[in-house]
Design a protein around this motif. Structure first.
Motif, PDB file in Angstrom:
ATOM      1  N   UNK A 125       0.816  -1.219   0.000  1.00  0.00           N
ATOM      2  CA  UNK A 125       0.000   0.000   0.000  1.00  0.00           C
ATOM      3  C   UNK A 125       0.849   1.267   0.000  1.00  0.00           C
ATOM      4  N   UNK A 126       2.046   1.195   0.614  1.00  0.00           N
ATOM      5  CA  UNK A 126       2.919   2.366   0.678  1.00  0.00           C
ATOM      6  C   UNK A 126       3.288   2.858  -0.721  1.00  0.00           C
ATOM      7  N   UNK A 127       3.420   1.937  -1.671  1.00  0.00           N
ATOM      8  CA  UNK A 127       3.746   2.333  -3.044  1.00  0.00           C
ATOM      9  C   UNK A 127       2.665   3.261  -3.598  1.00  0.00           C
ATOM     10  N   UNK A 128       1.417   2.875  -3.438  1.00  0.00           N
ATOM     11  CA  UNK A 128       0.317   3.683  -3.962  1.00  0.00           C
ATOM     12  C   UNK A 128       0.126   4.969  -3.156  1.00  0.00           C
ATOM     13  N   UNK A 129       0.348   4.892  -1.875  1.00  0.00           N
ATOM     14  CA  UNK A 129       0.238   6.099  -1.056  1.00  0.00           C
ATOM     15  C   UNK A 129       1.285   7.122  -1.479  1.00  0.00           C
ATOM     16  N   UNK A 130       2.485   6.657  -1.795  1.00  0.00           N
ATOM     17  CA  UNK A 130       3.554   7.561  -2.221  1.00  0.00           C
ATOM     18  C   UNK A 130       3.238   8.210  -3.563  1.00  0.00           C
ATOM     19  N   UNK A 131       2.586   7.459  -4.453  1.00  0.00           N
ATOM     20  CA  UNK A 131       2.277   7.967  -5.794  1.00  0.00           C
ATOM     21  C   UNK A 131       1.075   8.898  -5.802  1.00  0.00           C
ATOM     22  N   UNK A 132       0.109   8.659  -4.918  1.00  0.00           N
ATOM     23  CA  UNK A 132      -1.140   9.422  -4.946  1.00  0.00           C
ATOM     24  C   UNK A 132      -1.224  10.482  -3.851  1.00  0.00           C
TER      25      UNK A 132
END
Length: 425
Positions: free
Chosen positions: A48-55
């Protein structure tokens, strides 16, 4: 281009989940407010951290992990969404959507939203073609769910076939097109014929061909997406009717002739993609024929040539014909175009691998009165359909603006083969 739009991206469990990260990045860069929901299985492939970082937004995984006391998360996301995109969409999630199941954060949000939904499947080729999955997708299409067709190639499981998640660029383009529609056919009436015809011998026997209707249905869907009012005159086919398209079911060539000619006057563009039988039995028996000898002779009579009738009757209409060949494709196609007075003719060699009846891909050659116009590489039928529809729309617009187009010569090269069955559906 997506400024002010809230897009909820649902990420399901599969190796293709990594592509969803690239999609979210593109959406964020385009100005969208991107909210990601991940299934528990998706978390096994990407964090989830990947998507949180991108969005720059929190990622939802657990239905009961309520971060704001003032709202119920899945209802809030469902209400905020201008579009919900499920990419990758597994067979499991597609099944949940079709049957109204809601047992995790993503499926619950999908059931609660009234926003349009776009689904990009990704799975093993045999899973994708399984009757249960195909039926679930048909149900969703009939409800108006948009699909981004998976690509064909090497799959993570080692198989080669259709099932790869569409590339992030392709999904992004479909999303952008949804919000900024490119509709060159806006307000135009388009008539598409599709599928094969059935010519009855008796109550249990008939003459038909291998057409599945795939090419014609893809053309109908593309024309609708580009803004047209679409009528689909279809022979027997198990394919789902594209959303917003009016389907008129027919059985025989005579049925199709009557339905097409009755609507031709109010039509702007015709895509004559059906594989119409050239001949029908002179006599249709009312009772089942019984065996009575070593041989049986059935007299056949010629069916009306629908494409030629359209070509001769057209005034302002733009007519696109189709031809399936097994040899001398260019010669026969050019001859057919001139005889039938088509504006464009789409031909293919059905003996080629990837271009036969019932396939999901096609290889076509497009002709006008001046000869070969284009010879696109092998593509999915959906991609080829949009290409053909755009070309026809552009040609018709040029004609209306007074641009010159080649006129048919008096000579008619190639043997007259009648109404050749069209490119594979």
């Amino acid at each position: 281009m997506l400024s002010g739009k809230t897009i909820v991206v649902g990420v399901c469990g599969g190796i293709a989940a990594y592509k969803a990260a690239a999609l979210c990045s593109k959406l964020s860069q385009a100005g969208a407010d991107v909210r990601v929901i991940m299934t528990e299985s998706a978390v096994q492939f990407i964090t989830p951290l990947t998507f949180q970082s991108l969005t720059r937004k929190p990622v939802a995984v657990d239905t009961f992990d309520e971060k704001e006391a003032a709202v119920i998360s899945h209802i809030d996301l469902a209400d905020r969404a201008d579009l919900v995109v499920v990419a990758p969409a597994t067979a499991n999630m597609i099944g949940k959507m079709a049957h109204g199941l809601a047992d995790d954060m993503l499926s619950t949000t999908l059931l609660a939203t009234t926003a349009p939904v776009m689904v990009a499947p990704a799975m093993n080729v045999h899973m994708y073609t399984h009757p249960a999955v195909a039926d679930n997708m048909r149900v969703l299409q009939e409800r108006g769910v948009l699909f981004v067709e998976p690509g064909t190639g090497q799959l993570a499981c080692g198989y080669v076939g259709q099932g790869r998640l569409a590339e992030p660029e392709e999904i992004f383009a479909r999303i952008a097109a949804y919000f900024q529609p490119d509709t060159p056919l806006q307000g135009r009436n388009v008539l598409v014929t599709a599928g094969g015809t059935v010519e009855r011998i008796d109550p249990v026997r008939y003459i038909t061909n291998d057409s599945s209707g795939k090419m014609g249905y893809a053309i109908a869907e593309a024309a609708k997406r580009l803004g047209a009012n679409v009528t689909l005159v279809s022979g027997p086919s198990a394919l789902p009717v594209p959303a917003g398209v009016e389907r008129i079911s027919v059985t025989s060539a005579l049925d199709m002739y009557d339905k097409v000619m009755a609507r031709f006057e109010k039509t702007d563009l015709v895509f004559k993609a059906a594989a119409v039988a050239d001949y029908r039995p002179a006599e249709q028996r009312e009772q089942k024929m019984k065996k009575s000898g070593e041989t049986l002779t059935i007299e056949l009579v010629k069916n009306p040539d629908i494409l030629q009738a359209l070509g001769e009757a057209k005034t302002r209409q733009f007519v696109v014909g189709f031809a399936a060949e097994t040899e001398r494709v260019d010669e026969y196609a050019q001859g057919k175009l001139l005889r039938k007075k088509c504006d464009l003719l789409v031909a293919n060699d059905v003996s080629m691998q990837g271009a036969g009846f019932g396939t999901d891909t096609n290889v076509v050659r497009i002709f006008d009165a001046g000869g070969l116009v284009e010879a696109p590489p092998m593509m999915t039928k959906a991609a080829i359909a949009e290409h053909i529809v755009r070309l026809a729309a552009s040609r018709q617009q040029m004609r209306q603006q007074g641009a010159e187009t080649p006129e048919p010569d008096a000579e008619e090269p190639g043997a007259d083969k009648g109404e050749t069955p069209c490119s594979p559906k």
